[in-house]
Design an enzyme around this catalytic site. Structure first.
Site, PDB file in Angstrom:
ATOM      1  CE  LYS A 117      24.048 -10.527  -5.768  1.00 33.86           C
ATOM      2  NZ  LYS A 117      23.192  -9.617  -6.535  1.00 33.86           N
TER       3      LYS A 117
ATOM      4  CG  HIS B 205       4.460   5.123   8.082  1.00 36.67           C
ATOM      5  ND1 HIS B 205       5.090   5.696   7.157  1.00 36.67           N
ATOM      6  CD2 HIS B 205       3.872   4.137   7.895  1.00 36.67           C
ATOM      7  CE1 HIS B 205       4.448   5.067   6.062  1.00 36.67           C
ATOM      8  NE2 HIS B 205       3.740   3.992   6.545  1.00 36.67           N
TER       9      HIS B 205
ATOM     10  NE  ARG C 187       7.447   0.923   5.567  1.00 37.47           N
ATOM     11  CZ  ARG C 187       6.122   0.224   5.610  1.00 37.47           C
ATOM     12  NH1 ARG C 187       5.826  -1.008   5.681  1.00 37.47           N
ATOM     13  NH2 ARG C 187       5.080   1.072   5.553  1.00 37.47           N
TER      14      ARG C 187
ATOM     15  NE  ARG D  60      -2.999  -2.448   2.472  1.00 37.08           N
ATOM     16  CZ  ARG D  60      -4.261  -2.772   2.316  1.00 37.08           C
ATOM     17  NH1 ARG D  60      -4.908  -1.983   2.054  1.00 37.08           N
ATOM     18  NH2 ARG D  60      -4.559  -4.091   2.139  1.00 37.08           N
ATOM     19  CB  THR D  61       3.665   2.614   2.210  1.00 36.59           C
ATOM     20  OG1 THR D  61       2.741   2.397   3.387  1.00 36.59           O
ATOM     21  CG2 THR D  61       4.345   3.793   2.489  1.00 36.59           C
TER      22      THR D  61
END
Ligand SMILES: [Zn+2]
Lengths: 154, 298
Positions: free
Chosen positions: B80, B129, B101, B51-52
């Site tokens: 990696k 957030h 994020r 969603r974000t």
């Protein structure tokens, strides 16, 4: 400088005397300064010595090393009353009181396992110093006590 | 307003918030805007969040810009062992701003120290957030206004980053905040510290009953299964901190119910058809609010 108790350990010629450390915190102070004796430094430690000013105090004498102001400031976290005398040729050349710095960098490790500073990233720990504790500049975690447990000793 | 980075809601003043929300109003509706046709937004999602991510993609595309995307974490250089600091320094050369994020708290702040393009925190672990908060505030303002507001915030307050950011931002306004959660999921001390520092009117509760009739807004968050050692304990807590039509008997007619979504069992779908349900509107507001924010950064 004629404190009887201070005389229990010998005078130093050149170096630093850290006095009025909160009783029992001397080893933590050494840890903060990253001194473990393996470098051959001559160190005298008095622990839980009676003190008029703070009840019981620790005292450290470090031969051959002058502490920087930054090192002194970090000591304020565990030894807020400490006095620092820089000794040259048996005389006290400079006296300092510790002052709480605004932040301490690279000294404490963040207790929050989910903090980015605990990852393998090229970033040093950074804590803001508050009136009653310290706070991680990255994750915001507050530490109000047990600073000693959080000191990074390499 | 111009901030080089958007890391926490704490950085917003009341004026910053009002500027963004007013601009978001201009972007609410079809725009066909092309003011940022040359802009590329780097989307770095080290944690899935459809969603974000889609909301940011939509926002930049509706401003005429485009995105670059590192793809799923599994196929990226993260596996990696590349550091985040290196990743953002590479992406800085491609993108005009970075949306990050990351599962670790403080990740966005650290990233911001390594790059010269704006970094937008789109969620850092249990931390912050801030862009969710802007759309929450936009929604609250539309429905209840931001001053003389009594807001209940319920659910997982400990790990709920949307809660942390919202609570901090609300201290800019005349609000009373009632926090409702099981004791084990109460606000973390650092968030409580910020609220106390800001002189916020705050009360903490373990039950919704009693505070519900006073509320203009009830912000519900999800309680995660993995926070509990066993399924039964989770079930008990989840049902206690969920709401249905019967719960709302004590609520005022004007109560707006919000939720950052996705919901699981916290809000009975029967509430969707009532005038209380504000959560889908809230989700839609993510686009105009993020358009306004990106417009100010790019
Ligand atoms: Zn931290």
């Amino acid at each position: 400088m004629t404190d009887d108790h201070q005389l229990r350990v010998g005078k130093i010629r050149n170096g630093t005397v850290i006095d009025h450390v909160t009783g029992g915190q001397a080893l933590t102070v050494l840890a903060i300064l990253d001194i473990d004796g393996s470098g051959g430094e001559e160190i005298s430690v008095g622990m839980n010595v009676p003190s008029d000013r703070i009840g019981r105090k620790d005292i450290l004498k470090i031969e051959g090393r002058e502490l920087s102001q930054e090192e002194v400031d970090v000591l304020s976290l565990v030894a807020p009353d400490a006095t620092i005398n820089i000794v040259r040729e048996y005389d006290v050349a400079e006296k300092h009181r510790v002052e709480r710095p605004e932040e301490v960098v690279g000294v404490l490790s963040c207790p929050n396992a989910n903090c980015i500073t605990t990852e393998r990233e090229p970033v040093e720990s950074r804590f803001a110093v508050l009136a009653d504790g310290v706070r991680c500049a990255y994750c915001g975690t507050l530490i109000r006590e047990a600073f000693a447990d959080r000191i990074e000793v390499e | 307003m111009r901030h080089d980075h958007v890391l926490t809601a704490k950085q917003f003043s009341r004026a910053d918030i009002e500027t963004i929300l007013d601009r978001a109003g201009d972007f609410d509706g079809p725009t066909g805007d092309t003011r940022h046709t040359d802009s590329l937004l780097g989307l770095l999602f080290f944690e899935p969040s459809t969603r974000t991510k889609m909301s940011f993609e939509t926002a930049i595309k509706r401003l005429g810009g485009d995105t670059i995307d590192m793809g799923s974490v599994d196929s990226s250089s993260v596996t990696k062992g590349e550091s985040l600091a290196d990743t953002v320094r590479v992406i800085e050369g491609y993108a005009d701003a970075i949306v990050l994020r990351h599962p670790k708290q403080g990740a966005a702040k650290m990233a911001s120290e390594f790059v010269d393009v704006p970094v937008v925190n789109a969620g850092d672990g249990a931390g912050h957030h801030p862009t969710q908060t802007l759309l929450d505030l936009y929604t609250i303002r539309e429905n209840a206004g931001l001053d003389d507001l009594t807001i209940g915030i319920m659910g997982d307050l400990k790990y709920g980053r949307t809660v942390h950011s919202l609570a901090q931002a609300l201290t800019n306004f005349e609000t009373t905040q009632h926090f409702v959660s099981p004791e084990s999921l109460a606000l973390p001390p650092e968030v409580r510290y910020d609220l106390d520092e800001a002189g916020a009117a705050v009360a903490e509760h373990t039950e919704l009953e009693g505070v519900l009739p006073d509320l203009d807004v009830l912000y519900v968050t999800r309680i995660q299964r993995e926070r509990f050692p066993d399924e039964n304990e989770y079930r008990a807590v989840a049902s206690e901190y969920g709401i249905d039509l019967r719960t709302l008997e004590d609520a005022t007619d004007d109560l707006s119910i919000m939720h950052p979504l996705p919901r699981v069992d916290e809000i009975d779908p029967a509430i969707d058809e009532t005038p209380h349900a504000t959560y889908f509107e809230q989700a839609h507001n993510g686009v105009p609010v993020r358009m306004a924010l990106l417009d100010s950064l790019l």
